[in-house]
Write a protein that holds these residues in place. Sequence first.
Motif, mmCIF file in Angstrom:
data_model
loop_
_atom_site.group_PDB
_atom_site.id
_atom_site.type_symbol
_atom_site.label_atom_id
_atom_site.label_comp_id
_atom_site.label_asym_id
_atom_site.label_seq_id
_atom_site.Cartn_x
_atom_site.Cartn_y
_atom_site.Cartn_z
ATOM 1 N N LEU A 1 -3.162 -107.594 -66.254
ATOM 2 C CA LEU A 1 -2.123 -108.552 -65.886
ATOM 3 C C LEU A 1 -1.913 -109.594 -66.975
ATOM 4 C CD1 LEU A 1 -2.861 -109.118 -62.086
ATOM 5 C CD2 LEU A 1 -0.988 -107.806 -63.111
ATOM 6 N N GLU A 2 -3.013 -109.968 -67.626
ATOM 7 C CA GLU A 2 -2.905 -110.966 -68.686
ATOM 8 C C GLU A 2 -2.100 -110.429 -69.865
ATOM 9 O OE1 GLU A 2 -5.812 -113.710 -71.553
ATOM 10 O OE2 GLU A 2 -6.685 -112.341 -70.057
ATOM 11 N N GLU A 3 -2.369 -109.169 -70.239
ATOM 12 C CA GLU A 3 -1.635 -108.556 -71.336
ATOM 13 C C GLU A 3 -0.148 -108.475 -71.012
ATOM 14 O OE1 GLU A 3 -2.999 -104.755 -72.514
ATOM 15 O OE2 GLU A 3 -4.886 -105.455 -73.381
ATOM 16 N N THR B 1 1.586 -110.180 -68.765
ATOM 17 C CA THR B 1 2.188 -111.508 -68.618
ATOM 18 C C THR B 1 2.530 -112.119 -69.964
ATOM 19 O OG1 THR B 1 0.941 -111.877 -66.566
ATOM 20 C CG2 THR B 1 1.874 -113.815 -67.649
ATOM 21 N N LYS B 2 1.616 -111.988 -70.922
ATOM 22 C CA LYS B 2 1.862 -112.541 -72.251
ATOM 23 C C LYS B 2 3.033 -111.849 -72.951
ATOM 24 C CE LYS B 2 -2.809 -114.209 -73.325
ATOM 25 N NZ LYS B 2 -3.990 -114.051 -74.224
ATOM 26 N N GLN C 1 -1.956 -102.265 -77.042
ATOM 27 C CA GLN C 1 -2.018 -102.831 -75.696
ATOM 28 C C GLN C 1 -1.442 -101.793 -74.733
ATOM 29 O OE1 GLN C 1 -0.278 -106.753 -75.484
ATOM 30 N NE2 GLN C 1 -1.438 -107.499 -77.231
ATOM 31 N N TYR D 1 -1.688 -101.169 -71.620
ATOM 32 C CA TYR D 1 -1.154 -101.580 -70.319
ATOM 33 C C TYR D 1 0.309 -102.010 -70.442
ATOM 34 C CZ TYR D 1 -6.017 -101.577 -68.756
ATOM 35 O OH TYR D 1 -7.299 -101.191 -68.445
#
Length: 221
Positions: free
Chosen positions: A2-4, A6-7, A188, A190
């Motif tokens: 989720l962090e990847e 979202t950024k 990345q 994801y």
Amino acid sequence: MLEEITKAMPDFWIALGESWYMLLVAIPITIVFAIPLGTILYFIRPGSLIKAPKTYILLNAIVNIIRSFPFIVLLIAVIPITRFIVGTALGTTAVIVPLVIAATPYFSRFVEQTLLEVNRGLLEAAESMGASRLQIVWKVLYVEARSGIVNSVTIILVSFLNYSSVAGLVGGGGLGDFALLYGYQRYQPYVMGFTIIVIIICVQVFQFTGNYLVRKLDKRL
């Protein structure tokens, strides 16, 4: 994960906008060029209504030559033409030129084949009743072939979305380029997976909408 994702979202929305921009500009331009070209190919092909064998050989050769180019090669080969038309060879707008050049011969061939499926008896009946060549085209050919033409537009839409993965070579952006950038260069997976899902959803929406319109326009269904 989720962090990847979202950024990456700010860049994702830009890429999505670039893809839609390319589609909304390139598709109408392609239709404007390809439908008349496909109609001309239909009318002047051997055994059709207009006998122009030399013109057909020339147009047929041009269509086949352009269709033979891989898009990545065509993208680079037409840079001088792109620069002449839009003033630059880089950016999203610049990608529209090779997109149109690549898609027009494909779409025109689809149009030609769709028109060939129209019952020749209808054309002869319209001609015997005094219809002009223009009336035959607009009121018989295009009306009878409209579902097939819409189906061809759907195919070209999906192809354009696939071509966008190459647009990054000239700074064109788009979802395909975004997926390659984050999935391959930045590793990345994801983000790449999320983008692929979005592309699949877009393709399904295009296909569903196209199929719906084909069913509505096809009098045989």
